[in-house]
Design a protein around this motif. Structure first.
Motif, short mmCIF file in Angstrom:
data_model
loop_
_atom_site.label_atom_id
_atom_site.label_comp_id
_atom_site.label_asym_id
_atom_site.label_seq_id
_atom_site.Cartn_x
_atom_site.Cartn_y
_atom_site.Cartn_z
N GLY A 176 0.94 -1.00 0.05
CA GLY A 176 -0.25 0.15 -0.08
C GLY A 176 0.56 1.03 -0.28
N ILE A 177 2.41 1.35 -0.04
CA ILE A 177 2.83 2.07 -0.38
C ILE A 177 3.81 1.74 -1.54
N GLU A 178 4.31 3.31 -1.91
CA GLU A 178 5.19 3.41 -2.60
C GLU A 178 6.65 4.17 -2.71
N SER A 209 4.29 8.39 -7.06
CA SER A 209 3.85 7.13 -6.77
C SER A 209 3.24 7.31 -8.13
N VAL A 268 0.87 3.27 -8.80
CA VAL A 268 0.33 2.20 -8.96
C VAL A 268 -0.80 2.90 -7.76
N ALA A 270 6.12 6.87 5.22
CA ALA A 270 5.27 6.70 3.77
C ALA A 270 3.77 5.88 4.38
N ILE A 271 4.29 5.39 5.21
CA ILE A 271 2.73 4.44 5.59
C ILE A 271 2.04 5.15 7.07
N TRP A 296 0.37 7.39 3.41
CA TRP A 296 -0.34 6.74 2.77
C TRP A 296 -1.81 6.43 3.63
N LEU A 333 -1.95 4.96 6.50
CA LEU A 333 -2.36 3.57 6.67
C LEU A 333 -2.28 3.05 8.27
#
Lengths: 361, 151
Positions: A274-276, A355, A357, B46-47, B50, B52
């Motif tokens: 879920g990360i890029e 990103s 995707v 990054a988590i 995004w 998460l």
């Protein structure tokens, strides 16, 4: 009384063993004549690529004994391999050999292009070579995924997205192909079985065609002069060419071992879905800016255009000229492609990651 | 060509001997030292970027603080972000991490680290020996081919 028979000295054991083996396996058939220029390094690159491939198979067999391709264990098994001193060296060696494999493959392709070795009657050799180039790309891509760290997970995400982009043609690359075997396991099977077997098969055809149509002539001078030289150039046994390949492969292995000691490949942290936040390895970095500008579609379209252009080359460039100095337009075009590749790679290295995707994980 | 090969062998010997000899004896590692604090912290950032699960980000920061290689990170910032996340102050942790890594983060997929251990040293020695062997072999072959050609 008859004259005493002349005493004949019996040959030594190694010679007799060689003779015994040759009678049964026909090794002396390898001593067929090849032109003298075949032993120049530029004409040995294909052999060194094959030598590197065989070394990759050997190191790969070792790694396959320790690697677990199931998604839950893949990363930890690579970590375990990396913690074992021998495993770490073999894995790094595999990594650096793959880089040398690619460099010699591309150098071989560039030499073939520069000397117009793709021209009649060697179009088949060129086309099988392009097939090998494509398979090498597949081997590098699947190898990147297997380590299952952040970079691998993102490459895997791209793989799934591209499968969707390809529609029905991308069915094998999709996790929906089967529910009982994960796509990572199938990627592993492709890396250690399908792609190497295909590569070996196409290499076989490539080599048979080279044997049948002979090594391309030295591309210096007008076509008549080249044809004349092809008939009159001194010949050497092919075994001398084989030993050149062997020694240059030893150079490749030596360099790979030194790089292994200096810069062993590591492995990043376990990937997070879920990360890029990574960029592709250097050999795919040229695609990164293209993906930034044109989206995921560029990852399919640009390599396809490159391969189609290479495959069409012998059918477009049909003049008998082979000397690079007499084919300036084609050489300029080739140089332009190489410069574009280099510029895109450097730009990709420095560009800000974004990103691509949409639905990872 | 022979000079080039000899130069190659000599350069390789000089370059590879240094780091390989400077190792500490190939001790066993409990964790993979390639998993650097920097890489793990960037993953945590990054988590959060995004949106998460912040618990996953805490795990990454836990690992970052325990990582052997802590180069290239502001440890105070990592600890502050870690503490903030433990107190479920996700926004505060996010901004601390952003300040610790100005610009858009990029995690290098492959983390190189200096070679170490007896096996790496052996690899370097074998590599140099192979280069030497290949150089001798190539010179010998060239001489033989010239003889065949002359005959």
């Amino acid at each position: 009384m008859s004259a005493p028979a002349e005493r004949v000295e019996r040959p030594g054991l190694p010679y007799r063993v060689g003779l015994w083996l040759d009678e049964r396996f026909g090794f002396s058939a390898l001593a067929y004549p090849v032109p003298r220029h075949a032993n120049a390094l530029a004409y040995t690159l294909g052999g060194v690529t094959l030598g590197s491939f065989l070394l990759l198979v050997l190191t790969g067999i070792y790694l396959a004994q320790l690697y677990d391709p199931t998604p839950t264990s893949a990363h930890s098994s690579i970590v375990q391999i990396s913690q074992d001193p021998v495993g770490e060296v073999v894995r790094s060696l595999h990594f650096w050999l793959s880089a040398i494999f690619l460099v010699t493959l591309v150098a071989h392709l560039v030499r073939t292009f520069a000397t117009a070795s793709y021209k009649r009657p060697r179009e088949g050799i060129w086309l099988t070579g392009i097939g090998l180039f494509l398979l090498a790309g597949g081997l590098l891509f699947t190898g990147t995924i297997l380590k299952w760290d952040q970079e691998a997970l993102e490459a895997f995400g791209h793989n799934v997205e591209i499968a969707e982009l390809l529609g029905v043609f991308g069915f094998w690359f999709s996790p929906d192909f089967t529910e009982s075997v994960s796509l990572l396991v199938r990627t592993y099977v492709a890396h250690v079985s399908i792609l190497p077997l295909l590569f070996a098969g196409v290499v076989g055809v490539h080599l048979l065609l080279v044997k049948r149509l002979k090594i391309s002539p030295l591309a210096v001078g007008p076509p008549e002069e080249i044809a004349q030289r092809e008939r009159t150039e001194p010949r050497l046994p092919f075994t001398t060419h084989l030993s050149r390949i062997l020694y240059w492969t030893l150079v490749a292995l030596g360099i790979a071992l030194i790089l292994t000691a200096l810069r062993p490949t590591g492995i990043g942290p376990e990937g997070v879905e879920g990360i890029e936040i990574t960029k592709p390895p250097w050999y795919f970095l040229w695609l990164y800016p293209l993906e930034n500008w044109f989206g995921l579609r560029a990852l399919v379209v640009m390599p396809a255009l490159l391969l189609a252009g290479l495959a069409a080359l012998p059918f477009i460039d049909r003049t008998p000229e082979r000397d690079p100095r007499r084919r300036q337009a084609w050489i300029a075009l080739g140089a332009l492609v190489l410069i574009a590749w280099a510029v895109l790679t450097v730009y990709g290295y420095f560009t800000v990651p974004v990103s691509h995707v949409e639905e990872m994980g | 060509m022979s000079r080039l090969l000899l130069l190659l062998v000599a350069s390789a010997a000089l370059v590879s001997a240094g780091p390989a000899l400077a190792d500490e004896g190939g001790e066993e590692h409990d964790e993979n030292p390639a998993q650097t604090a920097r890489a793990l912290s960037l993953q945590a950032l990054a988590i959060l970027d995004w949106g998460l699960s912040h618990e996953e980000a805490v795990e990454k920061l836990d690992m970052a603080l325990e990582a052997e290689d802590k180069r290239g990170v502001d440890l105070r910032a990592i600890r502050a972000a870690h503490d903030a996340l433990h107190e479920e102050q996700v926004e505060a942790a996010h901004s601390v991490l952003h300040e610790a890594f100005p610009g858009t983060p990029h995690l290098a997929g492959t983390t190189f680290r200096p070679g170490s251990g007896a096996v790496a040293l052996a690899a370097a020695i074998v590599g140099i020996a192979l280069l030497g062997l290949a150089a001798i072999g190539l010179l010998h072959r060239r001489r033989r081919e010239r003889e065949i050609h002359a005959a």
